[in-house]
Design an enzyme around this catalytic site. Structure first.
Site, PDB file in Angstrom:
ATOM      1  N   ARG A  52       0.845  -1.191   0.000  1.00 12.52           N
ATOM      2  CA  ARG A  52       0.000   0.000   0.000  1.00 12.52           C
ATOM      3  C   ARG A  52       0.883   1.245   0.000  1.00 12.52           C
ATOM      4  O   ARG A  52       2.056   1.209   0.372  1.00 12.52           O
ATOM      5  CB  ARG A  52      -0.952   0.046   1.192  1.00 12.52           C
ATOM      6  CG  ARG A  52      -0.272   0.123   2.562  1.00 12.52           C
ATOM      7  CD  ARG A  52      -0.140   1.542   3.099  1.00 12.52           C
ATOM      8  NE  ARG A  52       0.678   1.608   4.302  1.00 12.52           N
ATOM      9  CZ  ARG A  52       1.967   1.879   4.292  1.00 12.52           C
ATOM     10  NH1 ARG A  52       2.614   2.070   3.151  1.00 12.52           N
ATOM     11  NH2 ARG A  52       2.649   1.955   5.425  1.00 12.52           N
ATOM     12  N   GLU A 112       0.575  10.001   8.892  1.00 11.47           N
ATOM     13  CA  GLU A 112       1.626   9.023   9.208  1.00 11.47           C
ATOM     14  C   GLU A 112       1.866   8.916  10.705  1.00 11.47           C
ATOM     15  O   GLU A 112       1.887   9.938  11.407  1.00 11.47           O
ATOM     16  CB  GLU A 112       2.909   9.483   8.502  1.00 11.47           C
ATOM     17  CG  GLU A 112       3.628   8.408   7.793  1.00 11.47           C
ATOM     18  CD  GLU A 112       2.808   7.735   6.679  1.00 11.47           C
ATOM     19  OE1 GLU A 112       2.211   6.691   6.953  1.00 11.47           O
ATOM     20  OE2 GLU A 112       2.801   8.247   5.556  1.00 11.47           O
ATOM     21  N   HIS A 113       2.076   7.702  11.163  1.00  6.78           N
ATOM     22  CA  HIS A 113       2.291   7.426  12.588  1.00  6.78           C
ATOM     23  C   HIS A 113       1.108   7.916  13.412  1.00  6.78           C
ATOM     24  O   HIS A 113       1.278   8.390  14.540  1.00  6.78           O
ATOM     25  CB  HIS A 113       3.599   8.076  13.099  1.00  6.78           C
ATOM     26  CG  HIS A 113       4.825   7.338  12.644  1.00  6.78           C
ATOM     27  ND1 HIS A 113       5.437   6.371  13.405  1.00  6.78           N
ATOM     28  CD2 HIS A 113       5.533   7.412  11.489  1.00  6.78           C
ATOM     29  CE1 HIS A 113       6.482   5.886  12.741  1.00  6.78           C
ATOM     30  NE2 HIS A 113       6.555   6.501  11.573  1.00  6.78           N
ATOM     31  N   GLY A 140      11.356  -3.220   3.114  1.00  5.19           N
ATOM     32  CA  GLY A 140      11.817  -2.069   3.909  1.00  5.19           C
ATOM     33  C   GLY A 140      11.646  -0.758   3.178  1.00  5.19           C
ATOM     34  O   GLY A 140      12.355   0.204   3.441  1.00  5.19           O
ATOM     35  N   SER A 143       4.746  -1.405   2.879  1.00  4.29           N
ATOM     36  CA  SER A 143       4.105  -2.523   3.594  1.00  4.29           C
ATOM     37  C   SER A 143       4.412  -3.885   3.032  1.00  4.29           C
ATOM     38  O   SER A 143       3.512  -4.728   2.885  1.00  4.29           O
ATOM     39  CB  SER A 143       2.587  -2.356   3.605  1.00  4.29           C
ATOM     40  OG  SER A 143       2.250  -1.288   4.357  1.00  4.29           O
ATOM     41  N   ASP A 167      -1.834  -0.722   7.512  1.00  2.00           N
ATOM     42  CA  ASP A 167      -1.313  -1.476   6.368  1.00  2.00           C
ATOM     43  C   ASP A 167      -2.171  -2.677   6.034  1.00  2.00           C
ATOM     44  O   ASP A 167      -2.495  -2.938   4.873  1.00  2.00           O
ATOM     45  CB  ASP A 167       0.109  -1.966   6.664  1.00  2.00           C
ATOM     46  CG  ASP A 167       1.032  -0.822   6.972  1.00  2.00           C
ATOM     47  OD1 ASP A 167       0.630   0.326   6.744  1.00  2.00           O
ATOM     48  OD2 ASP A 167       2.147  -1.077   7.433  1.00  2.00           O
ATOM     49  N   ASN A 183      15.074  -0.685   8.236  1.00  2.00           N
ATOM     50  CA  ASN A 183      14.960  -1.964   8.948  1.00  2.00           C
ATOM     51  C   ASN A 183      14.078  -1.781  10.165  1.00  2.00           C
ATOM     52  O   ASN A 183      14.527  -1.624  11.283  1.00  2.00           O
ATOM     53  CB  ASN A 183      16.347  -2.444   9.388  1.00  2.00           C
ATOM     54  CG  ASN A 183      16.939  -3.342   8.337  1.00  2.00           C
ATOM     55  OD1 ASN A 183      16.202  -4.018   7.626  1.00  2.00           O
ATOM     56  ND2 ASN A 183      18.263  -3.339   8.236  1.00  2.00           N
ATOM     57  N   LYS A 184      12.770  -1.815   9.901  1.00  2.00           N
ATOM     58  CA  LYS A 184      11.804  -1.410  10.911  1.00  2.00           C
ATOM     59  C   LYS A 184      11.902  -2.228  12.201  1.00  2.00           C
ATOM     60  O   LYS A 184      11.862  -1.665  13.284  1.00  2.00           O
ATOM     61  CB  LYS A 184      10.414  -1.569  10.291  1.00  2.00           C
ATOM     62  CG  LYS A 184       9.397  -0.652  10.834  1.00  2.00           C
ATOM     63  CD  LYS A 184       8.101  -0.771  10.065  1.00  2.00           C
ATOM     64  CE  LYS A 184       7.725  -2.219   9.882  1.00  2.00           C
ATOM     65  NZ  LYS A 184       6.576  -2.433   9.022  1.00  2.00           N
TER      66      LYS A 184
HETATM   67  P1  NG1 Z   1       5.299   0.591   7.131  1.00  2.00           P
HETATM   68  O1  NG1 Z   1       5.487   1.710   6.220  1.00  2.00           O
HETATM   69  O2  NG1 Z   1       4.754  -0.603   6.454  1.00  2.00           O
HETATM   70  O3  NG1 Z   1       6.498   0.303   7.917  1.00  2.00           O
HETATM   71  C1  NG1 Z   1       4.275   1.296   9.539  1.00  2.00           C
HETATM   72  C2  NG1 Z   1       3.159   0.597  10.311  1.00  2.00           C
HETATM   73  C3  NG1 Z   1       1.806   1.293  10.126  1.00  2.00           C
HETATM   74  C4  NG1 Z   1       1.898   2.790  10.351  1.00  2.00           C
HETATM   75  C5  NG1 Z   1       3.062   3.368   9.517  1.00  2.00           C
HETATM   76  C6  NG1 Z   1       3.280   4.835   9.764  1.00  2.00           C
HETATM   77  C7  NG1 Z   1       3.638  -1.803  10.297  1.00  2.00           C
HETATM   78  C8  NG1 Z   1       3.273  -3.137   9.778  1.00  2.00           C
HETATM   79  N1  NG1 Z   1       2.991  -0.765   9.851  1.00  2.00           N
HETATM   80  O4  NG1 Z   1       4.112   1.072   8.167  1.00  2.00           O
HETATM   81  O5  NG1 Z   1       0.856   0.713  11.015  1.00  2.00           O
HETATM   82  O6  NG1 Z   1       2.020   3.122  11.700  1.00  2.00           O
HETATM   83  O7  NG1 Z   1       4.282   2.694   9.806  1.00  2.00           O
HETATM   84  O8  NG1 Z   1       2.166   5.575   9.433  1.00  2.00           O
HETATM   85  O9  NG1 Z   1       4.493  -1.683  11.141  1.00  2.00           O
END
Ligand code: NG1
Length: 508
Positions: free
Chosen positions: A47, A53-54, A153, A157, A203, A250-251
């Site tokens: 997506r 955001e956040h 990354g 998503s 997401d 690297n979330k």
């Molecule tokens: P992405 O961009 O997929 O890392 C993350 C969170 C969302 C949201 C956004 C910031 C996951 C799976 N998703 O998205 O829920 O908080 O950051 O808007 O961690």
């Protein structure tokens, strides 16, 4: 009740022929590896978030859309007690997951960073869902070969798309042939909590509920709901161009100082507001604390005597979010606005340091020097306000395309400034891409998704597209990544159209 569709052709892709070839190749690789044809394909898209955001984990509505890049799993049941997963991307080595024979859900070893952990997230939520109606169900063994086109990354998503494709694969192999979109959303929003990420639900909602040509208003309160709607049909046609900074975010690895820390900071911020005004607010954040949305609702009903906001009406939303933005200016001292220590935060909440640590710092690991509660609140209330303003300008569209695009572009730019300055979730490369975008025909450009790297979404129109693309190629990619092939550049810059959500594909 809308069901996750099962389709028998690939006409939902804009380039059906190319995808037919992709699925055929996938079938052949599957047959070579596992000695049988796949029985079905489970797929889920990535997506792009247009604005907001956040803020999903604070329960404020967001405006994403599902896009065409996706994760596809070719799947077939097999004998035995092992689930075998492999990937067309050889960097993800094949994994074998033993199905616990006592009926318990699989466990995840968080000390390893295996891609199979994300698969297990899907397996766990699918298993729990099956057990809701059939507590004795024994999971079946199967083989699955994954193929993904969502950059890893990249803020589009990839992880949610992967977890949802995995969930759908597990459900279908185990006899769940029908599941509603709302159930699939409900069970998958918590997938990544099992790998230690305290994410919101944007997401997964976007990936499950995507519709052709429509963006989604995803609201979390009073209930999790995705409302598809069309953005105004502008002349020239609106285009969202996504450019990948190629800085991989690297979330999960950086969660203690980035993503999860933001979640903790806004939880503390919400409780500080509740404490200041003696508000009764629901404790429904991921950490079991109040949320910034919850305290907005409590403040407006308990202090101002207003009725509860439905979370959708933009006029009410704009007014209430502005009230909260004014409020945070007066509740923090100038010194506190620059960040507070653990001791200061505990004092503001009337807690001992050990109670504070237990409540806020023990569920997910975080590391920080100071807690930026004021700036994060400013970002969250500000970005939630911009989502409402976006709805307002879309509702008020009077046929003046240029005005609409300019207004939306300004909101996106403001969001980027706040992401950079209040939420510290941009990077120099992302800022550079945004700047180049605006200088070369974008009405607005911002980091999409979690940030800390990843992708930029540029708002432009078909007439400006070619020049914008060329400028990004020359001034960003060729300059910063001189070794990239034309193909790799093509993959880094994509036009994203709203696309359909997760589905099962069965060949006729
Ligand atoms: P992405 O961009 O997929 O890392 C993350 C969170 C969302 C949201 C956004 C910031 C996951 C799976 N998703 O998205 O829920 O908080 O950051 O808007 O961690």
């Amino acid at each position: 009740m809308s069901l996750v569709p099962t389709v028998n052709d690939l006409s939902f892709y804009s380039d059906e022929k190319r995808h037919l070839a992709r699925y055929q190749t996938l079938s052949k690789s599957f047959a070579r590896r596992y000695g049988s044809e796949p029985q079905f394909f489970a797929r889920a898209p990535g997506r792009v978030n247009l604005i907001g955001e956040h803020i999903d984990y604070c329960h404020f509505p967001v405006l994403p859309m599902a896009i065409e890049v996706d994760v596809v799993a070719a799947v077939a049941e097999c004998a035995g007690t092992t689930i075998n997963i492999s990937n067309t991307d050889e960097t993800f080595a094949e994994e074998h997951i033993q199905i616990p024979q006592d009926g318990s859900t699989v466990s995840i070893d968080l000390s390893t960073a295996l891609w199979g952990n994300y698969f297990k997230c899907g397996l766990i939520v699918a298993h729990k869902f099956i057990r809701e109606s059939n507590p004795q169900h024994k999971l079946k063994a199967f083989n699955a070969l994954f193929d993904g086109t969502v950059p890893t990354g990249g803020g589009l998503s990839s992880s949610a798309a992967f977890c949802i494709a995995a969930t759908l694969a597990c459900l279908k192999v185990n006899g769940v042939n029908e599941i509603s979109k709302s159930d699939l959303t409900r069970i998958t929003v918590v997938c990544e909590h099992y790998v230690g990420l305290s994410n919101g639900g944007m997401d997964q909602s976007a990936s499950v509920n995507g519709e052709d040509s429509k963006v989604l208003l995803i609201s979390f309160k009073p209930k999790l709901e995705a409302t598809p709607f069309k953005l105004p049909a502008t002349q020239p046609e609106t285009v969202f161009l996504i450019s990948n900074s190629l800085i991989v975010a690297n979330k999960t690895e950086t969660a203690p100082t980035n993503y999860n820390l933001r979640v903790v900071e806004v939880a503390i911020a919400a409780d500080i507001i509740a404490k200041k005004f003696s508000l009764k607010a629901a404790h429904d954040s991921n950490l079991g604390t109040a949320t910034l949305r919850g305290v907005l609702d409590s403040y407006s009903t308990q202090i101002l005597g207003q009725t509860v906001w439905d979370g959708k009406n933009p006029e009410v939303g704009v007014e209430r979010l502005q009230t909260m933005l004014d409020l945070i200016e007066i509740i923090y001292t100038e010194e506190e606005k620059n960040g507070i220590s653990t001791k200061q935060a505990a004092d503001l909440l009337g807690l001992s340091i050990s109670d504070f640590t237990k409540k806020y710092l023990s569920k997910f690991e975080v590391r920080y020097n100071t807690l930026n509660v004021y700036r994060r609140s400013k970002h969250v209330y500000g970005d939630a306000l911009r989502v409402m303003q976006t709805l307002r300008i879309a509702n008020d569209f009077d046929g003046d395309s240029e005005k609409f695009l300019r207004n939306l572009g300004s909101l996106m730019d403001e969001s980027q400034v706040s992401t950079r300055e209040n939420n510290n979730a941009s990077t120099p490369d992302c800022d550079e891409l945004c700047r180049l975008g605006r200088q070369n025909g974008a009405y607005g450009s911002r980091v999409t998704g979690a940030g800390f790297g990843g992708c930029i979404v540029h708002l432009t129109d078909v007439d400006k597209l070619t020049a914008l693309r060329e400028a990004l190629v020359e001034q960003y990619y060729r300059k910063n990544f001189p070794n990239l092939s034309d193909n790799e550049i093509d993959e880094a810059i994509v036009i994203s159209k709203p696309a359909i959500g997760a589905c099962i594909y069965e060949q006729k």
